[in-house]
Every structure is written in C-alpha cells, then in structure tokens.
Scaffold this motif. Structure first.
Motif, PDB file in Angstrom:
ATOM      1  N   ILE A 170       0.830  -1.208   0.000  1.00  0.00           N
ATOM      2  CA  ILE A 170       0.000   0.000   0.000  1.00  0.00           C
ATOM      3  C   ILE A 170       0.867   1.262   0.000  1.00  0.00           C
ATOM      4  O   ILE A 170       0.602   2.209  -0.741  1.00  0.00           O
ATOM      5  CB  ILE A 170      -0.980  -0.026   1.193  1.00  0.00           C
ATOM      6  N   SER A 192       3.178   1.370  -3.422  1.00  0.00           N
ATOM      7  CA  SER A 192       2.418   1.541  -4.660  1.00  0.00           C
ATOM      8  C   SER A 192       1.434   2.703  -4.593  1.00  0.00           C
ATOM      9  O   SER A 192       0.550   2.801  -5.435  1.00  0.00           O
ATOM     10  CB  SER A 192       1.676   0.241  -5.003  1.00  0.00           C
ATOM     11  N   HIS A 199      -1.163   3.563  -2.724  1.00  0.00           N
ATOM     12  CA  HIS A 199      -2.589   3.307  -2.608  1.00  0.00           C
ATOM     13  C   HIS A 199      -3.241   4.344  -1.692  1.00  0.00           C
ATOM     14  O   HIS A 199      -2.579   4.931  -0.841  1.00  0.00           O
ATOM     15  CB  HIS A 199      -2.842   1.912  -2.029  1.00  0.00           C
ATOM     16  N   GLN A 207      -1.533   8.127  -1.439  1.00  0.00           N
ATOM     17  CA  GLN A 207      -1.162   8.400  -2.816  1.00  0.00           C
ATOM     18  C   GLN A 207      -0.539   9.774  -3.006  1.00  0.00           C
ATOM     19  O   GLN A 207       0.058  10.045  -4.040  1.00  0.00           O
ATOM     20  CB  GLN A 207      -2.371   8.250  -3.748  1.00  0.00           C
ATOM     21  N   GLY A 248      -7.196  -1.258  -2.983  1.00  0.00           N
ATOM     22  CA  GLY A 248      -6.941  -1.135  -4.423  1.00  0.00           C
ATOM     23  C   GLY A 248      -8.135  -0.571  -5.160  1.00  0.00           C
ATOM     24  O   GLY A 248      -7.999   0.300  -6.030  1.00  0.00           O
ATOM     25  N   THR A 274      -8.484   3.059  -4.426  1.00  0.00           N
ATOM     26  CA  THR A 274      -7.449   3.784  -5.151  1.00  0.00           C
ATOM     27  C   THR A 274      -7.823   3.962  -6.613  1.00  0.00           C
ATOM     28  O   THR A 274      -7.665   5.049  -7.178  1.00  0.00           O
ATOM     29  CB  THR A 274      -6.099   3.049  -5.031  1.00  0.00           C
ATOM     30  N   THR A 287      -1.226   6.004 -10.370  1.00  0.00           N
ATOM     31  CA  THR A 287      -1.859   5.619  -9.110  1.00  0.00           C
ATOM     32  C   THR A 287      -3.058   4.712  -9.367  1.00  0.00           C
ATOM     33  O   THR A 287      -3.227   3.691  -8.692  1.00  0.00           O
ATOM     34  CB  THR A 287      -2.293   6.877  -8.321  1.00  0.00           C
ATOM     35  N   GLY A 345      -3.546   0.730  -8.319  1.00  0.00           N
ATOM     36  CA  GLY A 345      -4.711   0.260  -7.558  1.00  0.00           C
ATOM     37  C   GLY A 345      -5.273  -0.998  -8.181  1.00  0.00           C
ATOM     38  O   GLY A 345      -5.630  -1.962  -7.533  1.00  0.00           O
TER      39      GLY A 345
END
Length: 181
Positions: free
Chosen positions: A92, A95, A97, A101, A151, A154, A177, A181
């Motif tokens: 999370i 990446s 999430h 973000q 996810g 996101t 982004t 997700g």
C-alpha cells in the motif's frame, strides 16, 4: 529471494531520494522528497519485518520455499499471518494506494526523467512483492481482502482525480496511481 528483494528496494529508495532532491532550491521538491522518504522507509521496515518472520518460520528466504511451506501447511502460523499484513502494508505504501497516494503526485516536482523513472518502475515494487508472495497472501484472506478494498478505492479515487487534471504530468501521476490500484 525476499531478503535480496528487500535490500534492492531499500538501495533503490535511497538512490531515488537523491534524484528527487535534484532541485534542492525548490521547497516543494524537497518537501515531496521528504514525504516520499517517510513512506518508503516505513514500507522498508515492513518488508524487513516480513522477511525476518518468513525466514525464521520457513527456514529460508527463497520465494519457492515460502510457496512450498504455505502449500503444505494445514494452518498458517500466526507469525506468517503478521508477515502477510506487513507485506500488505508495504504494498500500500510503495504503490501509493489510497490514502497514501499524495507522495506520488507531489514528486512530479522532480525533473521529468526522474519522475519517469519513478512512474515506469520504482512504484511497481509493491505490486511485484504482492505477486511474488501471492501464495502466502491467498492463505491470509483478511489481508488480501483489505488489499483488494484499498486497491478498489485507489482505482476509483485516482481515476476520478485524473479526469480533473490540466497538467500532463499530474494526469500521468494520477493515471499511475489508478493503474497500481
């Protein structure tokens, strides 16, 4: 090997942080680099913790050994359940999430080649570790469900935000982004 993967990600994170501070006279670039550094170091700690738990309970840091251990286990030990949650936390954060973000959007202050490097590969380290440890994550269904919900949130938020952007770099950041997700 999850240990080598973790060391590689840590080294990449430190190197990238130097590149993000290329414009050391721009306060926004420095702030974004610091914010990313906080999330990255936290995710690194999660991966180190997960690696230690996996190594101590599986007896190896090899992804194949983890896969075989999990496949033959009737019940997943509590320590490996904690390792799965730590991996989910790292995914999370790495990446970008929701709700973490913001750092990915803000690092657009870096030079275009640096942000391209970030969006072309570095942020995918979370997805890679999730894919490499899928055998464990599938057996800890609560963690996997949580990752799925994060996810989905996101994807929805980033896709909607992307449509409101007027700057190309910002649109690409939100697009990345959403893809993660």
């Amino acid at each position: 090997n999850i240990g080598l993967f973790t060391l590689g990600i840590i080294a990449t994170g430190f190197s990238l942080n130097k590149l993000l501070k290329f414009y050391n006279t721009h306060p926004k670039a420095i702030m974004a680099a610091h914010k990313k550094s906080i999330f990255t170091r936290t995710a690194d700690l999660f991966l180190v913790g997960a690696s230690a738990l996996i190594g101590s309970h599986v007896g190896s840091l090899q992804f194949d050994a983890l896969r075989q251990f999990v496949a033959h286990a009737t019940e997943i030990p509590f320590a490996l359940q904690i390792a799965a949650w730590l991996i989910i936390g790292a995914v999370i954060l790495k990446s970008a999430h929701f709700p973490f973000q913001g750092w990915l959007i803000q690092v657009m202050e870096a030079p275009t080649p640096v942000s391209a490097l970030m969006h072309a590969g570095v942020v995918y380290s979370g997805a890679i570790i999730a894919l490499r440890t899928t055998s464990l994550l599938v057996r800890v269904s609560d963690a996997l469900l949580f990752l799925g919900i994060m996810g989905l949130a996101t994807v929805v938020i980033a896709s909607l935000a992307m449509t409101t952007q007027t700057a190309v770099k910002s649109m690409l950041a939100w697009s990345t982004t959403a893809q993660l997700g």
